[in-house]
Design a protein around this motif. Sequence first.
Motif, short mmCIF file in Angstrom:
data_model
loop_
_atom_site.label_atom_id
_atom_site.label_comp_id
_atom_site.label_asym_id
_atom_site.label_seq_id
_atom_site.Cartn_x
_atom_site.Cartn_y
_atom_site.Cartn_z
N ALA A 189 -1.79 -1.23 -22.23
CA ALA A 189 -1.83 -2.17 -23.35
C ALA A 189 -1.01 -1.63 -24.49
N ASN A 190 -1.13 -0.33 -24.58
CA ASN A 190 -0.34 0.58 -25.53
C ASN A 190 1.02 1.11 -25.53
N GLY A 191 1.50 0.48 -24.15
CA GLY A 191 2.87 1.07 -23.91
C GLY A 191 3.10 2.20 -23.21
N ARG A 192 1.97 2.75 -22.78
CA ARG A 192 2.15 4.14 -22.15
C ARG A 192 2.41 3.96 -20.61
N TYR A 193 3.24 4.95 -19.97
CA TYR A 193 3.37 4.87 -18.81
C TYR A 193 2.71 5.83 -17.71
N TYR A 194 2.11 5.31 -16.58
CA TYR A 194 1.34 6.28 -15.74
C TYR A 194 1.79 6.19 -14.54
N LEU A 195 1.94 7.31 -13.79
CA LEU A 195 2.40 7.49 -12.58
C LEU A 195 0.97 7.91 -11.68
N ALA A 196 0.23 7.39 -11.00
CA ALA A 196 -0.95 7.60 -10.30
C ALA A 196 -1.94 7.30 -11.72
N ASP A 205 0.77 -1.12 -0.14
CA ASP A 205 0.05 -0.01 -0.05
C ASP A 205 0.73 1.27 -0.02
N HIS A 206 2.06 1.25 0.41
CA HIS A 206 2.70 2.29 0.62
C HIS A 206 3.84 2.49 -0.75
N ALA A 207 3.91 1.57 -1.43
CA ALA A 207 4.53 1.62 -2.67
C ALA A 207 4.18 2.48 -3.89
N ILE A 208 5.06 2.93 -4.60
CA ILE A 208 4.52 3.81 -5.57
C ILE A 208 4.07 2.76 -6.57
N GLN A 209 3.07 3.15 -7.55
CA GLN A 209 2.32 2.17 -8.59
C GLN A 209 2.61 2.74 -9.88
N ILE A 210 3.52 2.19 -10.70
CA ILE A 210 3.76 2.57 -12.07
C ILE A 210 3.03 1.75 -12.84
#
Length: 132
Positions: free
Chosen positions: A65-72, A56-61
Amino acid sequence: MSRLRRRNTDASIQLTPMIDVMTVLLAVFMVTTPLMTTGIDLELPRAGTSAITGNDHAIQISVDANGRYYLAKENFTRDEVVKRAIAMRGENPNLVIMINGDTHADYGAVMSMMGKLKDVGFQKVGLRTQPE
């Protein structure tokens, strides 16, 4: 003869402004931390009964499916995500990062993110899965 006057100077440190600043910083981090652990909807790969669900305290990256990166829930380039993770590591040296790769995501995109994070010194990087 001149008379020397001694000034009474108060050399004490005023703690009130410092406490105010620290309280504001604490409130900002308490509000923004849950936002960093949420992400986009992905179809995670299935990996047996002992799946890695993440901390729960880890950063989720996330990698879609299209290879795009998201932070939050914000879309970034790979290098922007890494720069932001480095900035967050300044606040927490024991930062844990979980990469959420969609089932249909390009393996190269997921491993590229993982490799780049390892190259800049992150030791605790994991791949999140879903139980079967």
